[in-house]
Every structure is written in C-alpha cells, then in structure tokens.
Write a protein that holds these residues in place. Structure first.
Motif, short mmCIF file in Angstrom:
data_model
loop_
_atom_site.label_atom_id
_atom_site.label_comp_id
_atom_site.label_asym_id
_atom_site.label_seq_id
_atom_site.Cartn_x
_atom_site.Cartn_y
_atom_site.Cartn_z
N ASP A 1 1.30 3.66 -3.68
CA ASP A 1 1.10 3.25 -2.30
C ASP A 1 -0.30 2.71 -2.14
O ASP A 1 -1.25 3.21 -2.75
CB ASP A 1 1.31 4.43 -1.34
CG ASP A 1 1.53 3.99 0.10
OD1 ASP A 1 1.88 2.80 0.31
OD2 ASP A 1 1.37 4.80 1.00
N ALA B 1 -2.98 1.59 1.06
CA ALA B 1 -3.15 1.77 2.49
C ALA B 1 -4.50 1.20 2.90
O ALA B 1 -5.43 1.12 2.09
CB ALA B 1 -3.07 3.25 2.85
N GLU C 1 -1.69 -2.73 -1.51
CA GLU C 1 -0.42 -2.44 -2.18
C GLU C 1 -0.39 -3.05 -3.58
O GLU C 1 0.04 -2.42 -4.54
CB GLU C 1 0.76 -2.96 -1.35
CG GLU C 1 0.95 -2.28 -0.01
CD GLU C 1 1.65 -0.94 -0.08
OE1 GLU C 1 1.91 -0.42 -1.19
OE2 GLU C 1 1.95 -0.41 1.01
N ASP D 1 7.08 2.10 -1.21
CA ASP D 1 7.65 1.94 0.12
C ASP D 1 7.30 0.57 0.71
O ASP D 1 7.54 0.30 1.88
CB ASP D 1 7.24 3.08 1.06
CG ASP D 1 5.75 3.19 1.25
OD1 ASP D 1 5.00 2.28 0.87
OD2 ASP D 1 5.31 4.23 1.79
N SER E 1 9.42 5.58 3.33
CA SER E 1 8.10 6.24 3.34
C SER E 1 8.20 7.75 3.15
O SER E 1 7.33 8.34 2.50
CB SER E 1 7.38 5.94 4.64
OG SER E 1 7.12 4.57 4.75
N ASN F 1 7.91 8.84 -0.34
CA ASN F 1 6.71 8.39 -1.04
C ASN F 1 5.46 9.11 -0.50
O ASN F 1 4.37 8.57 -0.53
CB ASN F 1 6.56 6.87 -0.89
CG ASN F 1 5.72 6.26 -1.97
OD1 ASN F 1 5.69 6.74 -3.10
ND2 ASN F 1 5.02 5.19 -1.64
N LYS F 2 5.66 10.33 -0.01
CA LYS F 2 4.58 11.05 0.67
C LYS F 2 3.40 11.37 -0.23
O LYS F 2 2.25 11.31 0.20
CB LYS F 2 5.12 12.33 1.30
CG LYS F 2 5.96 12.08 2.52
CD LYS F 2 6.45 13.39 3.12
CE LYS F 2 7.35 13.09 4.31
NZ LYS F 2 7.93 14.30 4.87
N ASP G 1 1.33 8.27 -0.66
CA ASP G 1 0.74 7.94 0.64
C ASP G 1 -0.47 8.82 0.93
O ASP G 1 -1.53 8.33 1.34
CB ASP G 1 1.79 8.08 1.75
CG ASP G 1 1.21 7.82 3.11
OD1 ASP G 1 0.85 6.65 3.39
OD2 ASP G 1 1.10 8.77 3.92
N GLN G 2 -0.33 10.12 0.72
CA GLN G 2 -1.46 11.04 0.95
C GLN G 2 -2.64 10.72 0.04
O GLN G 2 -3.79 10.78 0.46
CB GLN G 2 -1.00 12.49 0.76
CG GLN G 2 -0.07 12.96 1.85
CD GLN G 2 0.49 14.35 1.58
OE1 GLN G 2 0.31 14.92 0.50
NE2 GLN G 2 1.19 14.89 2.56
N ARG H 1 -4.38 7.60 1.40
CA ARG H 1 -5.17 7.92 2.60
C ARG H 1 -6.44 8.68 2.24
O ARG H 1 -7.49 8.48 2.85
CB ARG H 1 -4.31 8.70 3.59
CG ARG H 1 -3.21 7.84 4.18
CD ARG H 1 -2.36 8.57 5.19
NE ARG H 1 -1.21 7.79 5.56
CZ ARG H 1 -1.24 6.75 6.40
NH1 ARG H 1 -2.37 6.38 6.94
NH2 ARG H 1 -0.13 6.09 6.68
#
Length: 131
Positions: free
Chosen positions: A7, A9, A46, A70, A112, A115-116, A119-120, A123
């Motif tokens: 991911d 972001a 991305e 995602d 999403s 894909n946590k 993602d975390q 971030r």
C-alpha cells in the motif's frame, strides 16, 4: 508461494507519503516494512510501494510471489501492462522489468479491509517523514 501486501499512502495530494509492505511467508514468518517516501502524490506512493516490494522480494531470492493491492490503478496497470498517464509510465516500465524476472508473479486487487496491515504500515511511514 509468498503473499505480499502493498500500500502507498499520502497525507495530501501531493503530501508526505509512505509505503507499507507486509510479506507473509505462510510458515509463521512475516515481515513488516514501513518506508517514508517524502512528498509524492497518492498514485506515485502506490507505485513506489510496488517497486520497493519487488526489490525486497528479489533481494530475498523469492521467485514465486502473489501480490495484493487495494489500488485498482496498480492492479489494472500491471495486468494490462499499460498505463495511459505519461506520469506513471516510467514507474510501470520499471515494475514490469522486475516482474518479468520472477518465475511466477500474480497481482490481485483486494478491498481495503483485506489490506489493513500494509495500510497501517504506509500510514506509519507518513508520520515518520516528519521526524
């Protein structure tokens, strides 16, 4: 086969950005990578996440991988081996060169909520830009 969740972001578009990469070896071993990327657009982040994940896999000698993202932009560009926006063509070209060296490579779009982990990590990388 190893599962690789990616991911990218961005806090703003462009803004401070990060890449999150979660590698699941399916033997109980996992890797977490949270990589600050500086100022980029969300789509650039991305692509950077994709390139960094490909490099990690190649460095580890992983030749059969299944990537999850995602980002529909990334998934469709890799599947079609084409992206219309000239801004992203160099990213895709680099990615395809790397992908073509794998024995087996799959890319799959996931929602999403699947894909946590990546993602975390992305971030967290955004926050690390400010340090």
């Amino acid at each position: 086969m190893v599962d690789v969740y990616i991911d990218g972001a961005s806090a703003g578009n462009p803004g401070f950005s990060g890449a999150g990469i979660f590698i699941n070896y399916k033997n109980g071993q996992v890797e977490h990578h949270s990589i600050p990327l500086g100022l980029l657009s969300n789509h650039e982040a991305e692509y950077e996440a994709l390139l960094l994940a490909l490099d990690l896999c190649l460095e580890r000698g992983l030749t059969m991988v299944s990537f999850r993202t995602d980002s529909k932009l990334i998934d469709e560009a890799v599947e079609k081996r084409y992206v219309k926006n000239k801004r992203y063509q160099p990213y895709l070209h680099k990615a395809l060169e790397k992908i073509d060296t794998f024995d087996l490579f799959f890319m799959k779009w996931v929602p999403s909520n699947q894909n946590k982990d990546a993602d975390q990590l992305a971030r967290r990388a955004i926050r690390e830009n400010a340090k």
